[in-house]
Design an enzyme around this catalytic site. Structure first.
Site, PDB file in Angstrom:
ATOM      1  N   GLY A  45      -1.593 -12.059 -29.749  1.00 47.23           N
ATOM      2  CA  GLY A  45      -0.755 -11.469 -30.581  1.00 47.23           C
ATOM      3  C   GLY A  45      -0.756 -10.277 -31.021  1.00 47.23           C
ATOM      4  CD  GLN A  50      -1.804  -5.543 -34.198  1.00 48.81           C
ATOM      5  OE1 GLN A  50      -1.486  -6.682 -33.993  1.00 48.81           O
ATOM      6  NE2 GLN A  50      -3.278  -5.540 -34.137  1.00 48.81           N
ATOM      7  CB  CYS A  96      -7.921  -7.370 -35.146  1.00 51.28           C
ATOM      8  SG  CYS A  96      -6.363  -6.479 -35.678  1.00 51.28           S
ATOM      9  CG  LEU A  97      -5.061  -6.233 -29.343  1.00 54.42           C
ATOM     10  CD1 LEU A  97      -3.518  -6.782 -29.320  1.00 54.42           C
ATOM     11  CD2 LEU A  97      -6.129  -6.111 -28.308  1.00 54.42           C
ATOM     12  CG  HIS A 138      -4.916 -12.191 -36.938  1.00 53.29           C
ATOM     13  ND1 HIS A 138      -6.080 -12.695 -36.448  1.00 53.29           N
ATOM     14  CD2 HIS A 138      -4.189 -11.464 -36.453  1.00 53.29           C
ATOM     15  CE1 HIS A 138      -6.348 -10.775 -36.152  1.00 53.29           C
ATOM     16  NE2 HIS A 138      -5.091 -10.713 -36.022  1.00 53.29           N
ATOM     17  CD  GLU A 139      -0.986 -11.367 -34.733  1.00 53.10           C
ATOM     18  OE1 GLU A 139      -0.450  -9.983 -34.517  1.00 53.10           O
ATOM     19  OE2 GLU A 139      -1.684 -11.256 -34.191  1.00 53.10           O
ATOM     20  CG  HIS A 142      -1.601  -7.392 -37.638  1.00 56.06           C
ATOM     21  ND1 HIS A 142      -2.181  -6.683 -38.725  1.00 56.06           N
ATOM     22  CD2 HIS A 142      -2.328  -8.518 -36.940  1.00 56.06           C
ATOM     23  CE1 HIS A 142      -3.330  -7.248 -37.940  1.00 56.06           C
ATOM     24  NE2 HIS A 142      -3.183  -7.722 -36.455  1.00 56.06           N
TER      25      HIS A 142
HETATM   26 NI    NI Z   1      -4.952  -8.503 -35.391  1.00 53.54          NI
END
Ligand code: NI
Length: 184
Positions: A45, A50, A96-97, A138-139, A142
């Site tokens: 995701g 991000q 998380c990236l 999760h996304e 963000h």
């Molecule tokens: Ni994330």
């Protein structure tokens, strides 16, 4: 185009994102670039903040979690709005990236209903469970300036503090492009 992923500590990750209109400039290219960026970093995701844009947009591809019960889901969510979260709380190890090399168990509700626009700006309302619900939650966080580490206990947060500070300064090895807010 592969875009640099913004690291923990960048204020853009804390912004409440704004809705976009169908004529948002370069939207199609932005979505393509987000998929390219997500695949290059092996994520499931990626949310617009991000890659430095505080807009209500995220993408998912749950292929790595595919099984018989949960077929892979590749989707774009524009202007998403979670209508309700129900069901039992269950724990799953999230990463998380923007926060490389940190993985922690996070409790979230099992089911959610979400309304959003697809790439053709049609309004869709759907229900999700399992891994898809988890990735979407999760996304969606963000887009509200929230990160998975915010869900952890105060003790866990304290234990991670120095690691997180290190990430914001770029003191971390990653094999994808990142932008570190406090790097010198
Ligand atoms: Ni994330």
């Amino acid at each position: 185009m592969i875009l640099p992923i913004v690291a923990f500590g960048d204020p853009v990750l804390r912004k409440k994102c704004v809705d976009i209109a169908q004529d948002y400039e370069g939207l199609e290219m932005l979505i393509d670039s987000m998929f390219e960026t997500m695949y290059a970093s092996h994520g499931v995701g990626l949310a617009a903040p991000q890659i430095g844009k505080a807009i209500n947009l995220f993408i998912i591809d749950t292929t790595p979690f595919e099984d018989e019960k949960y077929p892979a889901l590749r989707k774009v969510f524009i202007n998403p709005e979670v209508i309700e979260e129900t069901g039992e709380l269950w724990e799953f190890e999230e990463g998380c990236l923007s926060i490389p090399h940190i993985r922690e168990n996070v409790k979230r509700h099992a089911n959610l209903r979400i309304r959003y626009k697809n790439e053709s700006f049609e309004t869709i309302e759907e229900a999700y469970d399992g891994i898809a619900a988890r990735v979407i939650q999760h996304e969606y966080d963000h887009c509200r300036g929230k990160l998975f580490v915010d869900h952890l206990s105060e003790l866990k947060k304290r234990l991670l503090k120095n690691k997180l500070l290190g990430i914001s300064k770029g003191a971390v090895n990653v094999d994808y492009r990142m932008r570190f807010p406090a790097a010198r």
